[in-house]
Write a protein that holds these residues in place. Structure first.
Motif, short mmCIF file in Angstrom:
data_model
loop_
_atom_site.label_atom_id
_atom_site.label_comp_id
_atom_site.label_asym_id
_atom_site.label_seq_id
_atom_site.Cartn_x
_atom_site.Cartn_y
_atom_site.Cartn_z
N HIS A 161 0.80 -1.23 0.00
CA HIS A 161 0.00 0.00 0.00
C HIS A 161 0.83 1.28 0.00
O HIS A 161 0.37 2.33 0.45
CB HIS A 161 -0.97 0.00 1.19
CG HIS A 161 -1.80 -1.24 1.26
ND1 HIS A 161 -2.75 -1.57 0.31
CD2 HIS A 161 -1.79 -2.26 2.16
CE1 HIS A 161 -3.30 -2.72 0.63
NE2 HIS A 161 -2.74 -3.16 1.73
N ASN B 125 -4.67 4.20 2.46
CA ASN B 125 -4.39 3.24 1.39
C ASN B 125 -4.99 3.64 0.04
O ASN B 125 -4.73 2.97 -0.97
CB ASN B 125 -4.93 1.86 1.78
CG ASN B 125 -4.24 1.29 2.99
OD1 ASN B 125 -3.03 1.42 3.15
ND2 ASN B 125 -5.00 0.67 3.88
N THR C 204 -8.34 7.38 2.12
CA THR C 204 -7.78 6.78 3.33
C THR C 204 -6.26 6.75 3.18
O THR C 204 -5.72 7.20 2.17
CB THR C 204 -8.30 5.35 3.55
OG1 THR C 204 -7.75 4.50 2.51
CG2 THR C 204 -9.83 5.30 3.46
N ASP D 137 -6.41 -11.11 -3.51
CA ASP D 137 -6.99 -11.24 -2.17
C ASP D 137 -8.12 -10.23 -1.96
O ASP D 137 -8.14 -9.17 -2.58
CB ASP D 137 -5.92 -10.99 -1.09
CG ASP D 137 -4.97 -12.16 -0.94
OD1 ASP D 137 -5.25 -13.23 -1.52
OD2 ASP D 137 -3.93 -11.99 -0.27
N GLU D 138 -9.03 -10.57 -1.07
CA GLU D 138 -10.10 -9.64 -0.69
C GLU D 138 -9.59 -8.80 0.50
O GLU D 138 -10.02 -8.95 1.63
CB GLU D 138 -11.36 -10.41 -0.30
CG GLU D 138 -12.02 -11.13 -1.47
CD GLU D 138 -12.65 -10.17 -2.47
OE1 GLU D 138 -13.02 -9.05 -2.06
OE2 GLU D 138 -12.77 -10.53 -3.65
N GLU D 139 -8.65 -7.92 0.22
CA GLU D 139 -8.07 -7.09 1.27
C GLU D 139 -9.10 -6.09 1.79
O GLU D 139 -9.86 -5.51 1.01
CB GLU D 139 -6.85 -6.35 0.73
CG GLU D 139 -5.74 -7.27 0.21
CD GLU D 139 -4.71 -6.53 -0.62
OE1 GLU D 139 -3.52 -6.78 -0.44
OE2 GLU D 139 -5.11 -5.69 -1.46
N CYS D 140 -9.09 -5.87 3.10
CA CYS D 140 -10.06 -4.94 3.68
C CYS D 140 -9.82 -3.51 3.23
O CYS D 140 -10.70 -2.65 3.33
CB CYS D 140 -10.05 -5.04 5.21
SG CYS D 140 -8.46 -4.63 5.95
N SER D 141 -8.63 -3.25 2.72
CA SER D 141 -8.28 -1.90 2.25
C SER D 141 -8.87 -1.59 0.87
O SER D 141 -8.93 -0.43 0.46
CB SER D 141 -6.76 -1.76 2.18
OG SER D 141 -6.22 -2.73 1.28
N GLN D 142 -9.30 -2.62 0.17
CA GLN D 142 -9.75 -2.44 -1.22
C GLN D 142 -11.12 -1.77 -1.31
O GLN D 142 -12.01 -2.03 -0.50
CB GLN D 142 -9.80 -3.78 -1.95
CG GLN D 142 -8.44 -4.41 -2.16
CD GLN D 142 -8.52 -5.71 -2.94
OE1 GLN D 142 -9.54 -6.03 -3.55
NE2 GLN D 142 -7.43 -6.47 -2.94
N GLN D 143 -11.25 -0.91 -2.31
CA GLN D 143 -12.53 -0.30 -2.66
C GLN D 143 -12.81 -0.64 -4.12
O GLN D 143 -12.02 -0.29 -5.00
CB GLN D 143 -12.49 1.22 -2.47
CG GLN D 143 -12.24 1.66 -1.04
CD GLN D 143 -12.20 3.18 -0.91
OE1 GLN D 143 -12.92 3.93 -1.57
NE2 GLN D 143 -11.32 3.66 -0.02
N LYS D 144 -13.91 -1.33 -4.37
CA LYS D 144 -14.30 -1.69 -5.73
C LYS D 144 -15.44 -0.78 -6.14
O LYS D 144 -16.52 -0.79 -5.54
CB LYS D 144 -14.72 -3.16 -5.81
CG LYS D 144 -13.58 -4.13 -5.50
CD LYS D 144 -14.00 -5.58 -5.72
CE LYS D 144 -12.84 -6.52 -5.43
NZ LYS D 144 -13.19 -7.95 -5.68
#
Length: 263
Positions: free
Chosen positions: A31, A128, A126, A86-93
């Motif tokens: 990140h 990230n 954020t 990965d389904e990282e919690c930081s990701q925004q789709k």
């Protein structure tokens, strides 16, 4: 895997394309490049992928050739990713509401290879997910400047896409090099970048990613030059900055800031 998202097999391969993998690069710290965007483009049975970068909470810049595909069904931008598998919690789709390709873009020679995508909803800024500043109209890079290119593209000519974000250092070259290799090279709107020893390059999957110099995006990974591994040709952002600003105003008449992380 660093540079452009070249499109082969599952990718769309354009006749002038030649960049797309990051060769001779390294995995970035998780990140540490929060402006990076991963584009998932669905079109029929063959999805494609490209890179891009966040310049405003509602806008992403990329290469026009990434969107030069017939019958696009949907485009999704993934922000805040390091390991894209990965389904990282930081990701925004975030889905893409629409896009604007430069009116003088040419798929035959890669000229004016720039597209601005409007996000369906604003990204949440954020630690990230952050915007990156773009080069202004008067700002130029010069031969010898050292810049970086990031992406999830291939790490070798025959390898798979990278799951993690990769990066490579690349030097801005004398423009005569690209002019000698290709009659289609244009100084005003393109940047010649590469490695004379062909040890560092971009690869399939990196297209649309930014050329970052002094913490600003100066270029957009566009295509290879003269059929060689290196140098690569980047769209010169400073040349298109007035067009970008104009289109951003059409997206929203209200000023949208990336505060507190970006001007």
């Amino acid at each position: 895997m660093l540079l452009l998202l070249l499109l082969t097999n599952a990718f769309v391969l354009l006749p002038w394309a030649g960049a797309g993998r990051i060769i001779g690069g390294r995995e970035v710290k998780d990140h540490s490049r929060p402006y990076m965007a991963f584009l998932e483009i669905k079109s029929g049975s063959k999805p494609s992928w490209c890179g891009g970068f966040l310049i405003r909470p509602d806008a992403v810049l990329s290469a026009a050739h990434c969107m030069d595909i017939e019958e696009i069904e949907s485009v999704t931008v993934i922000l805040g990713a390091h390991n894209i598998s990965d389904e990282e919690c930081s990701q925004q789709k975030i889905s893409v509401a629409g896009w604007v390709i430069h009116p003088k873009y040419s798929c035959k020679d890669g000229k004016n290879d720039i597209v601005l995508l409007k996000l369906n909803e604003k990204a949440t800024i954020t630690k990230n997910v952050r915007c990156i500043s773009i080069a202004e109209n008067h700002e130029c890079v010069k031969a010898g400047d050292l810049c970086t290119v990031s992406g999830w593209g291939r790490t070798s000519t025959e390898g798979d896409m990278s799951d993690v974000l990769m990066e490579v250092d690349m030097e801005v070259q004398n423009e005569e090099i690209c002019e000698q290799l290709s009659s289609k090279y244009q100084r005003q709107s393109m940047i010649c970048v590469g490695d004379e020893d062909n040890k560092k390059a971009t690869a399939p999957g990196d297209s649309g990613g930014p050329l970052v110099c002094n913490e600003k995006a100066h270029g957009i990974l566009s295509h290879g030059c003269g059929g060689r591994l290196s140098p690569d040709v980047f769209t010169r952002i400073s040349h298109f900055e007035p067009w970008i600003r104009k289109k951003l105003k059409s997206f929203s008449r209200k000023a949208i800031s990336c505060f507190p992380f970006s001007d």
